[in-house]
Write an enzyme that holds these catalytic residues in place. Structure first.
Site: not given
Length: 605
Positions: A63, A125-126, A175, A497
């Protein structure tokens, strides 16, 4: 007898699912591409995507890569980039990209899945508190709890993302909202409360012109806000500089807002900016800042920043004005409209500039420019090690013969600064880099997004071997969609760097900055169905670059460069513009410092 068309449309609107309404709203906003990754909470949206052909979906591998790809798409087109991720880890993986877009003012709309509304707060969940997590990471965010609000929120999110100072907006979608029925509403013509000021105050424009015409040592400092204002703003900036004859510098994010080949351009300013741009900023008596926010990598030590100048600041974001540096003439406006007003007022005001003083100022600047602060020495004997600056220089020179439009992205580190110094940009929207957040792993997915937006262009990610590994999985996306992205790795086997700062500021104690187990990038390219090339010595470099440019598929070019090379000039953190390290190519300046002498105010640490 069939129902009238208007009644049928109304009936259809009431029977559409939230997911279908969402996609209809996206289409009405002109969305053509979504970068995303599916999951349980957004499967209804993916089902709706499957049933239509108007919007293309690009399946990323993580993502975070989706947001960076959308950033590349947005930055190179001027459009809003769109991201679709699932709930919980899908949303949290997107946070780094959202902060990156926030700091660099990139317009993004990120659609995140959420558990059903009745489960919010139950540790389902999630589940994650996406709006809470992303509140400081976005320009604005929404949690849609009522299906009747869905279409309005989508339209509003696009307006907020692209209007004023652009930025990322999150829409969190439970959802049940995308499964259930939802009405559709057309985009509103105006927003009820958010109306950023775009037209400049004529009184402030007049004050700015009076100040600019009185200047004996003027300087113009332009940032990414000029690019965000559209190509017309960059054209007006060029016209303004040609009209006034003033010198100009760009920030890292502003590169391309003014043609790099123009003799009035002094190069980039700031921590790794040029000697002439930094000393001109330090020594000017009137400073005009346009679409820039006076960040710390530009200003250095604030109490020593441009100490003798009277300052004019043009920005569309009122919160950026007088935030870091006090200014005498603030102008809240769109950069393009402010430049148009400045040009008109300049021509209308008969007051002459002090041409004699301006000529003297340019003589001083040209003396600084003669230092050739970016010079380096490349051993051209066969078998000699490649200097990273030379690799960028040859890449730039050899791409001049390419007839395609050329877009450059970078990762973050030394290679990013060398690219900014040695690859010259003549127009806006062709340079994509992570400026404010400095996000390693940005360049590869950003290049992917640019290539999706410009399928016939030459897109090159100038990378470091450490940074590119942060999102190397996106080679899978590049392979799946047959994107001919070129990855040009300056491989010094270090986090360059970090190693440089450890050498200069921490006594050469290289704590955890050496990459002891790098992959074989040629074999890695082959594993991802790309072409792998390698140059280990200077005599191999041109052939590898030419082969990379001639290839019509994705390429990883692994360029072995001097691991001990540092990026100069450098203003150490907390130092002022006239406190620069110029590097080993300028031994005569080191000697002057050792003898207690000064050199146009230069101090070398």
């Amino acid at each position: 007898m069939s129902a009238p068309a208007s009644q049928a449309t109304a009936s259809e609107a009431q029977t559409q699912s939230g997911a279908e309404v969402l996609l209809r709203a996206l289409k009405d906003q002109g969305v053509e591409v979504i970068f995303g990754y599916p999951g349980g909470a957004v499967l209804p949206i993916y089902d709706a995507l499957f049933k239509q052909n108007a919007i293309r979906h690009i399946l990323v591998r993580q993502e975070g890569g989706a947001v960076h790809a959308a950033e590349g798409y947005a930055r190179s087109t001027g459009k809003v980039g769109v991201v679709l991720v699932t709930s919980g880890p899908g949303a949290t993986n997107a946070v780094t990209g959202l902060v990156d877009a926030l700091m660099d003012s990139i317009p993004i709309v990120c659609l995140t899945g959420q558990v059903p509304t009745h489960l919010i707060g139950n540790d389902a969940f999630q589940e994650a508190d996406t709006t809470g997590i992303t509140r400081p990471a976005t320009k604005h965010n929404y949690l849609v709890k009522n299906a009747a609000d869905l279409a309005r929120v989508v339209h509003e999110a696009f307006y907020v993302a692209r209007t004023g100072r652009p930025g990322p907006v999150v829409i969190d979608l439970p959802k049940d909202i995308v499964i259930g029925k939802a009405p559709y509403v057309e985009p509103a013509t105006t927003h009820r409360s958010y109306h950023p000021q775009t037209e400049p105050d004529p009184t402030q424009i007049a004050k700015a012109i009076a100040l600019l015409k009185s200047a004996t040592r003027p300087m113009v400092y332009a940032g990414g806000g000029v690019i965000n204002a559209g190509p017309e703003a960059a054209a007006l900036l060029t016209k303004f500089i040609h009209t006034t004859g003033f010198p100009i510098t760009n920030t890292l994010m502003g590169l391309g807002a003014f043609p790099a080949s123009d003799p009035r351009f002094l190069g980039m300013l700031g921590m790794h900016g040029t000697y002439e741009s930094n000393l001109a900023m330090h020594g000017c008596d009137v400073l005009l800042a346009i679409g820039a926010r006076f960040d710390d990598r530009v200003t250095g030590r604030l109490n020593a920043f441009s100490p003798g100048s009277r300052k004019i600041h043009i920005d569309i974001d009122p919160s950026s004005v007088n935030k870091n540096v006090p200014v005498e003439v603030p102008i809240i406006a769109d950069a393009g409209r402010a430049l148009a007003a400045l040009l008109a007022a300049w021509h209308a005001d008969p007051t002459p500039v002090d041409s004699q003083a301006l000529t003297a100022w340019w003589r001083t600047i040209d003396a600084w420019r003669a230092k050739d602060c970016l010079k380096f020495t490349q051993d051209m004997k066969p078998g000699a090690i490649i200097k990273p600056q030379y690799a960028i220089q040859r890449l730039y020179e050899l791409t001049r013969a390419v007839k395609q439009d050329i877009f450059i992205t970078t990762e973050v580190g030394q290679h990013q600064m060398w690219a900014a110094q040695h690859f010259k940009f003549e127009q806006p929207n062709h340079w994509m880099t992570s400026g404010g957040l400095g996000t390693m792993g940005y360049g590869l997915p950003a290049a992917m997004g640019v290539q999706i937006a410009h399928p016939d262009a030459l897109v090159i990610d100038i990378a470091g071997e450490a940074s590119v590994l942060m999102n190397i999985q996106e080679l899978g996306t590049i392979s799946q969609y047959r994107l001919p992205v070129k990855v040009f790795i300056l491989n010094n086997e270090y986090m360059g760097m970090v190693r440089q700062w450890q050498e200069l500021l921490h006594g050469g104690r290289y704590s955890e900055s050496y990459s002891a187990a790098l992959p074989d990038f040629v074999k890695l390219a082959d594993a991802f169905h790309a072409k792998g090339l390698r140059a280990q010595t200077v005599d191999q470099l041109d052939d590898v670059i030419r082969a990379m440019l001639a290839c019509d598929t994705a390429v990883i070019a692994d360029i072995a460069v001097d691991p001990k090379e540092n990026c100069f000039p450098m203003i150490p953190s907390g130092a002022a513009h006239n406190e620069m390290i110029l590097g080993p190519e300028h031994e005569e300046v080191h000697s002057a410092r050792a003898a207690g002498m000064t050199d146009e105010g230069l101090v070398l640490v």
